[in-house]
Design an enzyme around this catalytic site. Structure first.
Site, short mmCIF file in Angstrom:
data_model
loop_
_atom_site.label_atom_id
_atom_site.label_comp_id
_atom_site.label_asym_id
_atom_site.label_seq_id
_atom_site.Cartn_x
_atom_site.Cartn_y
_atom_site.Cartn_z
N TYR A 41 0.83 -1.21 0.00
CA TYR A 41 0.00 0.00 0.00
C TYR A 41 0.86 1.25 0.00
CZ TYR A 41 -4.14 -2.89 0.95
OH TYR A 41 -5.16 -3.81 0.88
N LEU A 212 -17.01 0.38 0.65
CA LEU A 212 -17.75 1.62 0.44
C LEU A 212 -17.96 1.96 -1.04
CD1 LEU A 212 -16.25 3.89 3.26
CD2 LEU A 212 -18.58 2.98 3.12
N ALA A 213 -17.56 1.06 -1.91
CA ALA A 213 -17.78 1.23 -3.35
C ALA A 213 -17.23 2.55 -3.86
CB ALA A 213 -19.28 1.12 -3.67
N GLY A 215 -17.18 5.34 -2.67
CA GLY A 215 -18.01 6.51 -2.39
C GLY A 215 -19.13 6.76 -3.38
#
Length: 303
Positions: A41, A212-213, A215
């Site tokens: 990350y 959360l797709a 947003g």
């Protein structure tokens, strides 16, 4: 995965450290004490900046759980992007994560992606080594179907504790796989039948990434998106008002409503969204509202 700045070679800044502190504080104030990482990350900077927080506030370590992942290697002078679950790479990845995170141990280590060349017995040996050394307490997997998990598990002395999969109101294959059982309309679904049930039967914690797709249903501009996305965004806002919670809470409550006891990974560095997401545990969507969201996001009636 957004901590530490961009996916580039720029060094971690004071602003990045301040942001990480704010995110940790908001999470803890919201009742969240489990932090998901991966060695890749922001090219390692997410772990590094989190480690700076722990260096400044070492008392936090006993209050939180840290999970990280390994097994994805980006293109370098040795080869193309690849997956590597060899003992050498797992060992090297763990040592790197511990160093960047400023901690002596990981609560959970996940294998980030299935490696076609993985050898279960080799993985079992390095898992035993890391556990015996106190460097990793528990092990899990990510993005694996149940056949891969079962193959790996037969070589291990201790149970794999979690499987992290892509699951959200936007990505519904994990639900569709069961809904379309025996229905030719579902022939293109690529989730692998039985994975959800296997994890539940074996008491493996299911985690969801992309929860959360991005947003799409909780404030992001969607005027250029599909009719289903636009309609679902409106429905989420309506339900948020009805349940007196944030839109993020509705999106996550849809996941949590499933009896598999899914643990959503929030994946946001926006403190407002983190706090809003934490409200999901305060509500239980009705069956009717759950199906209304599912049908709306699919853009069609159920079979």
């Amino acid at each position: 995965m957004g901590l530490g700045g961009g996916w580039d070679a720029k060094p971690v800044s004071r602003a990045n450290i301040a942001q990480a502190n704010d995110c940790v504080n908001t999470a803890l104030e919201s009742g969240i004490n489990f932090f998901d990482h991966a060695d890749i990350y922001t090219l390692g900077k997410a772990e590094q900046v989190f480690g700076e927080v722990l260096a400044q506030r070492p008392e936090l370590r006993k209050r939180i759980y840290i999970q990280s992942k390994c097994g994805i290697r980006f293109s370098d002078d040795q080869g193309p992007k690849r997956y590597d679950l060899s003992a050498d790479w797992i060992r090297e990845s763990v040592e790197g994560s511990l160093r960047r995170l400023n901690t002596d141990y990981l609560d959970v280590l996940m294998l980030h992606r299935p490696d076609p060349l993985m050898q279960a017995e080799e993985i079992a040996r390095v898992f035993d080594e890391l556990r015996s050394a106190g460097k990793v307490h528990y092990f899990g997997v990510s993005n694996m179907h149940h056949h891969q998990i079962a193959y790996l598990q037969q070589a291990l002395d201790a149970p794999l504790v979690a499987n992290q999969i892509e699951a959200s109101l936007l990505k519904q294959d994990w639900i569709d796989e069961g809904v379309y059982a025996g229905n030719s309309d579902g022939q293109d679904i690529n989730f692998n039948a039985g994975t959800l049930e296997y994890c539940r039967r074996e008491h493996m914690q299911l985690q969801s990434w992309g929860s959360l797709a991005q947003g799409l249903y909780s404030g992001r501009a969607v005027s250029d998106k599909s009719e289903a996305v636009i309609r679902t965004s409106v429905l989420v806002a309506k339900l948020a008002a009805a349940y007196n919670v944030s839109p993020e809470a509705i999106v996550l409550a849809w996941l949590i409503r499933h009896p598999a006891n899914i643990q959503p990974v929030i994946g946001s560095t926006d403190c407002g969204r983190i706090a809003g997401a934490s409200q999901a545990g305060n509500i239980t969507l009705s069956r009717e509202h759950w199906y209304a969201l599912y049908e709306s996001a699919k853009g069609m009636e159920l079979p």
